[in-house]
Design an enzyme around this catalytic site. Structure first.
Site, PDB file in Angstrom:
ATOM      1  N   ASN A   8       0.864  -1.184   0.000  1.00 41.14           N
ATOM      2  CA  ASN A   8       0.000   0.000   0.000  1.00 41.14           C
ATOM      3  C   ASN A   8       0.903   1.236   0.000  1.00 41.14           C
ATOM      4  OD1 ASN A   8      -1.849   2.015   0.492  1.00 41.14           O
ATOM      5  ND2 ASN A   8      -2.363   1.336   2.576  1.00 41.14           N
ATOM      6  N   LYS A  10       0.103   4.199  -0.356  1.00 39.50           N
ATOM      7  CA  LYS A  10      -0.586   5.374   0.217  1.00 39.50           C
ATOM      8  C   LYS A  10      -0.372   6.589  -0.694  1.00 39.50           C
ATOM      9  CE  LYS A  10      -0.273   3.325   4.768  1.00 39.50           C
ATOM     10  NZ  LYS A  10      -0.191   3.518   6.215  1.00 39.50           N
ATOM     11  N   HIS A  95      -9.589   1.249   5.111  1.00 34.48           N
ATOM     12  CA  HIS A  95      -8.302   1.457   5.775  1.00 34.48           C
ATOM     13  C   HIS A  95      -8.517   2.435   6.931  1.00 34.48           C
ATOM     14  CE1 HIS A  95      -4.221   2.717   6.605  1.00 34.48           C
ATOM     15  NE2 HIS A  95      -3.835   1.614   6.012  1.00 34.48           N
ATOM     16  N   GLU A  97      -6.890   4.846   7.960  1.00 36.89           N
ATOM     17  CA  GLU A  97      -6.662   6.260   7.639  1.00 36.89           C
ATOM     18  C   GLU A  97      -7.911   6.875   7.021  1.00 36.89           C
ATOM     19  OE1 GLU A  97      -3.001   5.640   5.515  1.00 36.89           O
ATOM     20  OE2 GLU A  97      -1.991   5.232   7.414  1.00 36.89           O
ATOM     21  N   GLU A 165      -5.273  -4.695  10.982  1.00 34.13           N
ATOM     22  CA  GLU A 165      -4.241  -3.671  11.152  1.00 34.13           C
ATOM     23  C   GLU A 165      -4.497  -2.897  12.442  1.00 34.13           C
ATOM     24  OE1 GLU A 165      -2.254  -2.482   7.232  1.00 34.13           O
ATOM     25  OE2 GLU A 165      -4.053  -1.278   7.402  1.00 34.13           O
ATOM     26  N   GLY A 171       2.669   2.460  10.914  1.00 35.78           N
ATOM     27  CA  GLY A 171       3.670   3.509  10.782  1.00 35.78           C
ATOM     28  C   GLY A 171       4.412   3.845  12.070  1.00 35.78           C
ATOM     29  N   SER A 209       3.430  -1.792  10.496  1.00 32.19           N
ATOM     30  CA  SER A 209       4.874  -1.854  10.746  1.00 32.19           C
ATOM     31  C   SER A 209       5.513  -3.193  10.381  1.00 32.19           C
ATOM     32  CB  SER A 209       5.195  -1.487  12.201  1.00 32.19           C
ATOM     33  OG  SER A 209       4.896  -0.125  12.425  1.00 32.19           O
TER      34      SER A 209
HETATM   35  P1  PGA Z   1       2.807   0.541   7.692  1.00 35.47           P
HETATM   36  O1  PGA Z   1       1.313   0.721   7.130  1.00 35.47           O
HETATM   37  O2  PGA Z   1       3.332  -0.745   7.102  1.00 35.47           O
HETATM   38  O3  PGA Z   1       3.536   1.757   7.227  1.00 35.47           O
HETATM   39  O4  PGA Z   1       2.699   0.461   9.175  1.00 35.47           O
HETATM   40  C1  PGA Z   1       0.470  -0.359   6.926  1.00 35.47           C
HETATM   41  C2  PGA Z   1      -0.854   0.126   6.408  1.00 35.47           C
HETATM   42  O5  PGA Z   1      -1.329   1.171   6.863  1.00 35.47           O
HETATM   43  O6  PGA Z   1      -1.460  -0.508   5.513  1.00 35.47           O
END
Ligand code: PGA
Length: 247
Positions: A8, A10, A95, A97, A165, A171, A209
Protein backbone atom coordinates in the site's frame (compact mmCIF):
# COMPACT_ATOMS: atom_id res chain seq x y z
CA UNK A 1 -4.71 -20.41 -1.91
CA UNK A 2 -1.35 -18.64 -1.96
CA UNK A 3 -0.53 -16.10 0.71
CA UNK A 4 -1.03 -12.49 -0.34
CA UNK A 5 1.36 -9.59 0.17
CA UNK A 6 -0.12 -6.18 -0.60
CA UNK A 7 2.02 -3.07 -0.97
CA UNK A 8 0.00 0.00 0.00
CA UNK A 9 1.96 2.98 -1.29
CA UNK A 10 -0.59 5.37 0.22
CA UNK A 11 -0.14 8.99 -0.97
CA UNK A 12 3.46 8.46 -2.03
CA UNK A 13 5.15 8.38 -5.38
CA UNK A 14 5.55 10.59 -8.44
CA UNK A 15 5.90 9.04 -11.86
CA UNK A 16 9.67 8.59 -11.82
CA UNK A 17 10.05 6.81 -8.48
CA UNK A 18 6.78 4.88 -8.77
CA UNK A 19 7.73 3.54 -12.16
CA UNK A 20 11.26 2.70 -11.07
CA UNK A 21 9.81 0.73 -8.15
CA UNK A 22 7.37 -1.11 -10.41
CA UNK A 23 10.07 -1.97 -12.95
CA UNK A 24 12.50 -3.16 -10.25
CA UNK A 25 9.81 -5.40 -8.76
CA UNK A 26 9.00 -6.85 -12.17
CA UNK A 27 12.69 -7.68 -12.67
CA UNK A 28 12.85 -9.39 -9.27
CA UNK A 29 9.61 -11.31 -9.82
CA UNK A 30 10.75 -12.45 -13.25
CA UNK A 31 14.12 -13.65 -11.95
CA UNK A 32 12.63 -15.42 -8.92
CA UNK A 33 8.88 -15.95 -9.15
CA UNK A 34 7.55 -15.41 -5.62
CA UNK A 35 5.73 -18.15 -3.76
CA UNK A 36 3.09 -15.68 -2.60
CA UNK A 37 0.72 -13.51 -4.58
CA UNK A 38 1.76 -9.85 -4.70
CA UNK A 39 -0.49 -6.86 -5.29
CA UNK A 40 0.72 -3.30 -5.71
CA UNK A 41 -1.62 -0.52 -4.63
CA UNK A 42 -0.12 2.72 -5.95
CA UNK A 43 -1.86 6.10 -5.75
CA UNK A 44 -4.61 6.56 -8.35
CA UNK A 45 -2.40 8.77 -10.52
CA UNK A 46 -0.03 5.85 -11.07
CA UNK A 47 -2.52 3.02 -11.60
CA UNK A 48 -2.32 3.15 -15.38
CA UNK A 49 1.46 3.35 -15.84
CA UNK A 50 2.19 0.90 -13.02
CA UNK A 51 -0.44 -1.43 -14.50
CA UNK A 52 1.35 -1.23 -17.84
CA UNK A 53 4.74 -1.80 -16.26
CA UNK A 54 3.64 -4.93 -14.40
CA UNK A 55 1.49 -6.43 -17.18
CA UNK A 56 2.37 -10.09 -17.70
CA UNK A 57 4.69 -10.20 -14.68
CA UNK A 58 2.32 -12.02 -12.33
CA UNK A 59 2.17 -8.98 -10.03
CA UNK A 60 -1.36 -7.70 -9.49
CA UNK A 61 -2.71 -4.15 -9.34
CA UNK A 62 -5.01 -2.76 -6.65
CA UNK A 63 -6.72 0.50 -5.73
CA UNK A 64 -6.46 2.08 -2.28
CA UNK A 65 -10.15 2.94 -2.04
CA UNK A 66 -13.30 3.13 -4.18
CA UNK A 67 -16.64 4.88 -4.09
CA UNK A 68 -19.78 2.90 -3.27
CA UNK A 69 -21.50 4.03 -6.48
CA UNK A 70 -20.41 2.89 -9.95
CA UNK A 71 -20.62 6.44 -11.43
CA UNK A 72 -22.12 9.83 -10.74
CA UNK A 73 -21.61 13.30 -9.31
CA UNK A 74 -18.87 12.54 -6.77
CA UNK A 75 -16.06 14.98 -7.46
CA UNK A 76 -12.65 13.56 -6.73
CA UNK A 77 -13.78 9.98 -6.25
CA UNK A 78 -13.00 6.84 -8.19
CA UNK A 79 -15.44 3.97 -8.67
CA UNK A 80 -14.83 0.25 -8.54
CA UNK A 81 -15.64 -0.23 -12.27
CA UNK A 82 -13.04 2.47 -13.04
CA UNK A 83 -10.43 0.53 -11.07
CA UNK A 84 -11.41 -2.65 -12.89
CA UNK A 85 -11.22 -0.78 -16.19
CA UNK A 86 -7.55 0.13 -15.67
CA UNK A 87 -6.55 -3.41 -14.72
CA UNK A 88 -7.07 -3.63 -10.97
CA UNK A 89 -8.06 -6.95 -9.48
CA UNK A 90 -8.02 -5.78 -5.84
CA UNK A 91 -9.08 -2.74 -3.87
CA UNK A 92 -8.41 -1.83 -0.24
CA UNK A 93 -11.49 -0.54 1.58
CA UNK A 94 -11.95 0.66 5.15
CA UNK A 95 -8.30 1.46 5.77
CA UNK A 96 -8.04 3.08 9.20
CA UNK A 97 -6.66 6.26 7.64
CA UNK A 98 -9.89 6.61 5.67
CA UNK A 99 -12.07 5.53 8.59
CA UNK A 100 -10.35 8.20 10.69
CA UNK A 101 -9.65 11.06 8.25
CA UNK A 102 -12.94 10.79 6.35
CA UNK A 103 -15.08 9.36 9.16
CA UNK A 104 -15.92 6.30 7.08
CA UNK A 105 -18.41 4.12 8.92
CA UNK A 106 -18.68 0.35 8.88
CA UNK A 107 -21.82 0.72 6.74
CA UNK A 108 -19.96 2.80 4.16
CA UNK A 109 -17.08 0.34 4.11
CA UNK A 110 -19.55 -2.48 3.50
CA UNK A 111 -21.14 -0.48 0.64
CA UNK A 112 -17.69 0.05 -0.89
CA UNK A 113 -16.77 -3.62 -0.53
CA UNK A 114 -20.10 -4.59 -2.11
CA UNK A 115 -19.43 -2.21 -5.01
CA UNK A 116 -15.94 -3.63 -5.43
CA UNK A 117 -17.21 -7.18 -5.67
CA UNK A 118 -20.01 -6.15 -8.03
CA UNK A 119 -17.33 -4.68 -10.32
CA UNK A 120 -15.38 -7.95 -10.29
CA UNK A 121 -12.69 -6.90 -7.80
CA UNK A 122 -11.51 -8.65 -4.67
CA UNK A 123 -12.09 -6.36 -1.65
CA UNK A 124 -9.39 -6.12 1.02
CA UNK A 125 -11.39 -4.97 4.05
CA UNK A 126 -9.33 -3.48 6.89
CA UNK A 127 -10.18 -3.66 10.57
CA UNK A 128 -8.20 -2.87 13.71
CA UNK A 129 -8.29 -1.34 17.17
CA UNK A 130 -6.85 1.87 18.58
CA UNK A 131 -4.25 1.87 21.36
CA UNK A 132 -6.93 2.88 23.88
CA UNK A 133 -9.22 0.06 22.77
CA UNK A 134 -6.41 -2.44 23.19
CA UNK A 135 -5.43 -1.03 26.57
CA UNK A 136 -8.99 -1.46 27.79
CA UNK A 137 -9.13 -5.08 26.62
CA UNK A 138 -11.67 -4.43 23.87
CA UNK A 139 -9.58 -5.44 20.85
CA UNK A 140 -11.51 -8.54 19.86
CA UNK A 141 -14.92 -6.98 20.48
CA UNK A 142 -13.99 -3.97 18.32
CA UNK A 143 -12.61 -6.10 15.50
CA UNK A 144 -15.64 -8.40 15.48
CA UNK A 145 -18.00 -5.42 15.49
CA UNK A 146 -16.12 -3.93 12.53
CA UNK A 147 -16.28 -7.22 10.65
CA UNK A 148 -19.99 -7.62 11.29
CA UNK A 149 -20.62 -4.08 10.07
CA UNK A 150 -18.17 -3.88 7.19
CA UNK A 151 -18.26 -7.22 5.43
CA UNK A 152 -20.80 -7.89 2.72
CA UNK A 153 -22.58 -11.20 3.43
CA UNK A 154 -21.74 -14.54 1.85
CA UNK A 155 -18.42 -13.78 0.18
CA UNK A 156 -15.79 -16.41 -0.38
CA UNK A 157 -11.99 -16.14 -0.62
CA UNK A 158 -11.93 -15.13 -4.30
CA UNK A 159 -13.84 -11.93 -3.53
CA UNK A 160 -12.81 -11.02 -0.03
CA UNK A 161 -9.64 -10.60 2.02
CA UNK A 162 -9.60 -9.27 5.58
CA UNK A 163 -6.65 -7.22 6.82
CA UNK A 164 -6.11 -6.90 10.57
CA UNK A 165 -4.24 -3.67 11.15
CA UNK A 166 -3.95 -2.46 14.74
CA UNK A 167 -4.10 1.32 14.31
CA UNK A 168 -1.37 1.90 16.90
CA UNK A 169 0.99 -0.36 14.91
CA UNK A 170 0.58 1.49 11.61
CA UNK A 171 3.67 3.51 10.78
CA UNK A 172 4.81 3.40 14.42
CA UNK A 173 7.49 0.73 14.32
CA UNK A 174 5.52 -1.16 17.00
CA UNK A 175 3.85 -4.50 16.37
CA UNK A 176 1.72 -6.80 18.50
CA UNK A 177 3.39 -9.96 19.79
CA UNK A 178 2.98 -13.10 17.71
CA UNK A 179 0.69 -14.35 20.46
CA UNK A 180 -1.53 -11.27 20.19
CA UNK A 181 -1.67 -11.57 16.39
CA UNK A 182 -2.56 -15.26 16.76
CA UNK A 183 -5.44 -14.49 19.15
CA UNK A 184 -6.95 -11.74 17.02
CA UNK A 185 -6.61 -13.72 13.78
CA UNK A 186 -8.18 -16.76 15.36
CA UNK A 187 -11.08 -14.60 16.59
CA UNK A 188 -11.43 -13.16 13.07
CA UNK A 189 -11.54 -16.68 11.65
CA UNK A 190 -14.29 -17.55 14.10
CA UNK A 191 -16.24 -14.41 13.15
CA UNK A 192 -15.88 -15.27 9.46
CA UNK A 193 -17.20 -18.75 10.18
CA UNK A 194 -20.20 -17.23 11.94
CA UNK A 195 -20.85 -14.83 9.07
CA UNK A 196 -20.96 -17.42 6.30
CA UNK A 197 -19.53 -20.78 5.48
CA UNK A 198 -17.89 -19.44 2.29
CA UNK A 199 -16.07 -16.80 4.31
CA UNK A 200 -14.22 -19.24 6.52
CA UNK A 201 -11.49 -19.70 3.90
CA UNK A 202 -10.98 -15.96 3.38
CA UNK A 203 -7.34 -14.90 3.69
CA UNK A 204 -6.55 -12.81 6.76
CA UNK A 205 -3.61 -10.44 6.37
CA UNK A 206 -1.68 -8.75 9.15
CA UNK A 207 -0.67 -5.12 8.63
CA UNK A 208 1.12 -2.49 10.72
CA UNK A 209 4.87 -1.85 10.75
CA UNK A 210 5.72 -4.98 8.76
CA UNK A 211 9.46 -4.86 8.04
CA UNK A 212 12.06 -7.31 6.69
CA UNK A 213 13.07 -8.06 10.29
CA UNK A 214 9.61 -9.16 11.46
CA UNK A 215 7.93 -10.40 8.26
CA UNK A 216 8.87 -14.04 8.70
CA UNK A 217 7.75 -14.18 12.33
CA UNK A 218 4.43 -12.52 11.50
CA UNK A 219 3.68 -14.60 8.44
CA UNK A 220 4.21 -17.90 10.22
CA UNK A 221 1.59 -17.14 12.89
CA UNK A 222 -1.48 -19.37 12.61
CA UNK A 223 -4.29 -17.84 10.52
CA UNK A 224 -1.99 -15.23 8.96
CA UNK A 225 -2.30 -15.68 5.20
CA UNK A 226 -0.39 -12.64 4.13
CA UNK A 227 0.70 -9.10 4.93
CA UNK A 228 -0.45 -5.56 4.17
CA UNK A 229 2.64 -3.41 3.95
CA UNK A 230 2.71 0.40 3.98
CA UNK A 231 6.05 2.11 4.57
CA UNK A 232 7.95 -1.11 3.89
CA UNK A 233 6.51 -1.25 0.36
CA UNK A 234 8.16 2.03 -0.64
CA UNK A 235 11.57 0.41 -0.74
CA UNK A 236 11.84 -2.25 -3.44
CA UNK A 237 14.53 -4.04 -1.51
CA UNK A 238 12.57 -4.13 1.76
CA UNK A 239 9.32 -5.08 0.06
CA UNK A 240 10.97 -7.92 -1.79
CA UNK A 241 12.49 -9.32 1.40
CA UNK A 242 9.05 -9.11 3.05
CA UNK A 243 7.34 -10.82 0.09
CA UNK A 244 10.00 -13.50 -0.06
CA UNK A 245 9.44 -14.23 3.65
CA UNK A 246 5.80 -14.94 2.89
CA UNK A 247 6.01 -18.33 1.23
P1 PGA B 1 2.81 0.54 7.69
O1 PGA B 1 1.31 0.72 7.13
O2 PGA B 1 3.33 -0.74 7.10
O3 PGA B 1 3.54 1.76 7.23
O4 PGA B 1 2.70 0.46 9.17
C1 PGA B 1 0.47 -0.36 6.93
C2 PGA B 1 -0.85 0.13 6.41
O5 PGA B 1 -1.33 1.17 6.86
O6 PGA B 1 -1.46 -0.51 5.51
Amino acid sequence: MRKLVAGNWKMNGLTADGMARARDLVALATATPPACEIVLCPPATLLVPVGQAIAGSGLALGGQDCHAEPAGPHTGDISAPMLKDVGCTYVIVGHSERRHEYKESDALVRAKATAAVAAGLCAIVCVGETAAERASGRTEAIVVRQLQGSLPPKLGPAKLVVAYEPIWAIGSGRTPTAQDVASVHSRIREALRDLATEAVAVRILYGGSVKPANARALTTVANVEGLLVGGGSLSTEEFWIIASACG
